[in-house]
Design a protein around this motif. Sequence first.
Motif, short mmCIF file in Angstrom:
data_model
loop_
_atom_site.label_atom_id
_atom_site.label_comp_id
_atom_site.label_asym_id
_atom_site.label_seq_id
_atom_site.Cartn_x
_atom_site.Cartn_y
_atom_site.Cartn_z
N SER A 444 0.84 -1.19 0.00
CA SER A 444 0.00 0.00 0.00
C SER A 444 0.88 1.25 0.00
CB SER A 444 -0.90 -0.01 1.24
OG SER A 444 -1.66 1.17 1.33
N HIS A 445 0.51 2.25 -0.81
CA HIS A 445 1.24 3.52 -0.87
C HIS A 445 0.28 4.69 -0.95
CE1 HIS A 445 4.52 0.86 -2.55
NE2 HIS A 445 5.25 1.64 -1.77
N GLU A 446 0.54 5.73 -0.16
CA GLU A 446 -0.18 6.99 -0.30
C GLU A 446 0.45 7.76 -1.46
OE1 GLU A 446 -2.81 7.98 1.57
OE2 GLU A 446 -2.72 6.06 2.64
N VAL A 447 -0.35 8.14 -2.45
CA VAL A 447 0.19 8.77 -3.65
C VAL A 447 -0.57 10.06 -3.98
CG1 VAL A 447 1.05 6.63 -4.67
CG2 VAL A 447 -1.32 7.35 -5.10
N LYS A 448 0.07 10.88 -4.82
CA LYS A 448 -0.52 12.12 -5.31
C LYS A 448 -0.72 12.01 -6.82
CE LYS A 448 -0.25 14.45 -1.36
NZ LYS A 448 -1.47 14.92 -0.64
N LYS A 449 -1.61 12.85 -7.34
CA LYS A 449 -1.83 12.89 -8.77
C LYS A 449 -0.51 13.14 -9.50
CE LYS A 449 -4.39 15.27 -12.42
NZ LYS A 449 -5.36 16.33 -12.77
N GLY A 450 -0.24 12.35 -10.54
CA GLY A 450 0.98 12.51 -11.32
C GLY A 450 2.14 11.65 -10.86
N ASP A 451 2.04 11.04 -9.67
CA ASP A 451 3.10 10.13 -9.22
C ASP A 451 3.15 8.91 -10.15
OD1 ASP A 451 3.54 11.83 -7.12
OD2 ASP A 451 2.66 10.54 -5.57
N ILE A 452 4.30 8.25 -10.17
CA ILE A 452 4.48 7.06 -11.02
C ILE A 452 4.58 5.84 -10.10
CG2 ILE A 452 5.85 6.00 -12.85
CD1 ILE A 452 7.14 8.86 -13.21
N TRP A 453 3.59 4.98 -10.15
CA TRP A 453 3.55 3.78 -9.30
C TRP A 453 3.83 2.57 -10.18
CZ3 TRP A 453 1.34 -0.95 -8.94
CH2 TRP A 453 1.34 -1.59 -7.69
N ARG A 454 4.61 1.64 -9.64
CA ARG A 454 4.90 0.45 -10.44
C ARG A 454 5.10 -0.77 -9.56
NH1 ARG A 454 11.04 2.00 -12.53
NH2 ARG A 454 12.19 1.15 -10.76
N SER A 455 4.89 -1.91 -10.16
CA SER A 455 5.13 -3.19 -9.49
C SER A 455 5.87 -4.10 -10.45
CB SER A 455 3.80 -3.83 -9.08
OG SER A 455 4.02 -5.13 -8.55
N ALA A 456 6.65 -5.00 -9.90
CA ALA A 456 7.32 -6.02 -10.70
C ALA A 456 7.49 -7.25 -9.82
CB ALA A 456 8.67 -5.52 -11.21
N SER A 457 7.93 -8.34 -10.43
CA SER A 457 8.05 -9.58 -9.67
C SER A 457 9.20 -10.43 -10.20
CB SER A 457 6.74 -10.37 -9.73
OG SER A 457 6.46 -10.75 -11.07
N ALA A 458 9.59 -11.39 -9.39
CA ALA A 458 10.56 -12.40 -9.80
C ALA A 458 10.11 -13.73 -9.21
CB ALA A 458 11.96 -12.05 -9.30
N ARG A 459 9.99 -14.74 -10.06
CA ARG A 459 9.45 -16.02 -9.61
C ARG A 459 10.55 -16.89 -8.98
NH1 ARG A 459 4.97 -17.86 -14.14
NH2 ARG A 459 3.82 -15.89 -14.17
N LYS A 460 10.08 -17.82 -8.17
CA LYS A 460 10.99 -18.67 -7.40
C LYS A 460 11.91 -19.51 -8.30
CE LYS A 460 10.99 -22.36 -3.90
NZ LYS A 460 10.12 -23.21 -3.04
N ALA A 461 11.34 -20.18 -9.31
CA ALA A 461 12.15 -21.07 -10.16
C ALA A 461 13.27 -20.32 -10.88
CB ALA A 461 11.26 -21.81 -11.16
N PRO A 462 13.01 -19.17 -11.49
CA PRO A 462 14.11 -18.42 -12.11
C PRO A 462 15.17 -17.97 -11.10
CG PRO A 462 12.02 -17.67 -12.99
CD PRO A 462 11.70 -18.59 -11.85
N ILE A 463 14.74 -17.58 -9.90
CA ILE A 463 15.71 -17.15 -8.89
C ILE A 463 16.63 -18.32 -8.53
CG2 ILE A 463 16.02 -16.32 -6.52
CD1 ILE A 463 13.28 -14.90 -6.82
N GLU A 464 16.06 -19.49 -8.29
CA GLU A 464 16.87 -20.65 -7.93
C GLU A 464 17.78 -21.05 -9.09
OE1 GLU A 464 13.84 -22.70 -4.66
OE2 GLU A 464 13.83 -23.41 -6.74
N ASP A 465 17.27 -21.00 -10.32
CA ASP A 465 18.07 -21.31 -11.50
C ASP A 465 19.25 -20.35 -11.62
OD1 ASP A 465 18.17 -22.68 -14.33
OD2 ASP A 465 18.32 -20.53 -14.73
N TRP A 466 19.01 -19.07 -11.35
CA TRP A 466 20.04 -18.02 -11.40
C TRP A 466 21.16 -18.29 -10.40
CZ3 TRP A 466 19.62 -13.76 -7.54
CH2 TRP A 466 20.49 -12.71 -7.76
N VAL A 467 20.78 -18.65 -9.18
CA VAL A 467 21.81 -18.94 -8.16
C VAL A 467 22.62 -20.17 -8.56
CG1 VAL A 467 22.24 -19.45 -5.73
CG2 VAL A 467 20.37 -17.89 -6.36
N ASN A 468 21.95 -21.20 -9.05
CA ASN A 468 22.67 -22.41 -9.46
C ASN A 468 23.56 -22.17 -10.67
OD1 ASN A 468 21.72 -24.26 -7.47
ND2 ASN A 468 19.75 -24.35 -8.50
#
Length: 735
Positions: A444-468
């Motif tokens: 949750s974020h308190e925002v004002k008009k004109g602010d830029i809100w964004r979301s992104a994600s990283a899945r478990k399988a790619p993360i584990e593959d990356w570490v390996n």
Amino acid sequence: MADTSTPDIIYTKVDEAPELASASLLPIIQSFATAADITVGTRDISLAGRILATFPDHLTEDQRVSDDLAALGELVKQPGANVIKLPNISASVPQLVAAVRELQGQGYAIPDYPETPETDAEKEVRARYDAIKGSAVNPVLREGNSDRRAAAPVKKYAQNNPHRMGDWSSDSKTRVASMDAGDFFSNEKSATLDGAATAKIVLEGANGETVLKEGVSYPAGTVVDATYMSASALDAFLAEEIKKTKEEGVLFSLHLKATMMKVSDPIIFGHAVKEWLKPVFDKYGDRMKELGVNPASGLGDLLERVKDDAEIMAAIEDCRAARPPMYMVDSDRGITNLHVPSDVIIDASMPALIRSGGKGWGPDNKEHDAVCIIPDSSYAPVYDESIKFFKANGKLDPATAGTVQNLGLMAQKAEEYGSHPTTFEIPEDGTVKMILEDGTVLHSHEVKKGDIWRSASARKAPIEDWVNLAIERQKATGYRAIFWLDETRAHDAELISFVKPILEAKGVADKFEIMAPREATRASLETITKGENTIAITGNVLRDYLTDLFPILELATSAKMLSIVKLMNGGGLFETGAGGSAPKHVQQLQAENHLRWDSLGEFCALGESFKFLGETKDNARARILGETIEEATQGILDHNRSPSRKVGEPDNRDSHYWFARYWAEALAAQTDDPKLAEEFAPMAKALAENEDQIVAELAAAQGSPADTGGYYHPDAGRLATVMRPSPTLNGIIGK
């Protein structure tokens, strides 16, 4: 319609300089591949091809094309996938509009791009076009994590033939400026989901709830982030930096990625244009809006729209005179840093400035120190620390420098900040919430008009593959290995909670370090300055930035990087370097029929692709073709057969002749398959004996304007005529 059968190797059809080069190189590849019964076909992921595939209902039956990007998106999930992916345009709005106009001029009745859609029909067209903008290709194809490094022959050549580096002075005024509050970094929240979940993103305002996005699904173990940039804080920061830059007497420059970050960064770019011309917008904003001015389209578009209004033009000139001098893209033509959002891309522009000793070109066509404006502070410390390091230690010596390899987390759209369809410019004051289907408010974020809100994600399988993958690479090389993760940053802290247990379970925790980007930058620069090597293990955005920064310092270019994506289901995606699509190269070809694009990245990717095919299909000849490609690549480097920048000197087409010759000679000389050697001996002999004739035919093509029938959508016949001007070479290859 395109061919629906699946070739053994898919060579992507793209845009601009790499596509021009393909018209010359691909027939050579296809000819050689037949010796191993290998088919090499194309799939169209160019901007023009994607536009046409998006609007079949506006085209005649013979104009319709298949959606090759969607088909490739499915293919890369298959074990047998083998794709050579060249750089494509990540379209900004001006590029998209230009491509649409060109296609319309060629008789394709596609709709205009609606910049301000009002009707439902216009909104539907805009939604289709928005799916094409920005980094629309890479997230679809990258079903694996990234392994990027300098190929051994390329690194060896760079050390034996060091490129010029600009001198650094300890009193250089060049610096990086970024926000210390109110940016994406400071507002970030992150959580790892215990179970699979579906979320909706809503804005709760004075007028009730607005659903920004719904049906966003995540598997269990996904790291989900949310953050925003304050528009008022951004404007205040830009105003202060314009003032300080003026006082310091240096160039003002803005460094963003308005292509990959297709939603967030064009908005930030627009704020910079508006702040730069604030007195003009304060007085004439309504009039400029009536003229169709959109600051996010850049200063170039703005000037074109107001050019007939003498009062506004005079106000702009007065404002410019009061501002600091601006970093120039093309000082001869008056193209500034703020003209076109896609002209200055941070991962290319910042390394170029650092390599040149902190200098940028000013409006007087001379080099000056510069203030580098990078509003978000997430990764700005990488460039800030690099500049501080070179101020203190002097320039890097390419002759003795070690190398920084990169393993990047990017599979399944990991960390697609800004280009992900969960980025919004907030329409009114309120609270943005990510709400799971069980009612849990994840962020949750308190925002004002004109602010830029964004979301992104990283899945478990790619993360584990990356570490390996990192564990495998460190074991194979023994190099210093650093995870570029900041434990004080919300997203990175979640990734560290994956990384540490895997390293400990594998008993290799002592082989790896974890550092925030600033500290990792200094450690890496110290390591390569000593002639030693290191592996940077990073997230997606840093992967993009570092695989330009270090190669440009080490090799003078990022286009020569070996870029392998080990697809998670067993296939291979071989990218041809990180050198962009080089629009200036196209302009030179159009004016002088000289193409300076260097296909070394294609050569490196091609060798890996053939060797991979040899392994996966148990094709011994494919393996030999791959190994001899490496010899041919070494020959190009050892004998300086790469393209020259100047018309009248050898160009891209000449380098392809030499590549074919060295490849044929290596195949004729190898002893693993005597029959294969016998097959290629006549070609090797013919290419050598006809050298003078071929070189003369290639040289004769240069010097006059070249017409390929289109910039974004060239005519295949005209393109072949331009890029294959040697009948002698064509005849030998055709046999």
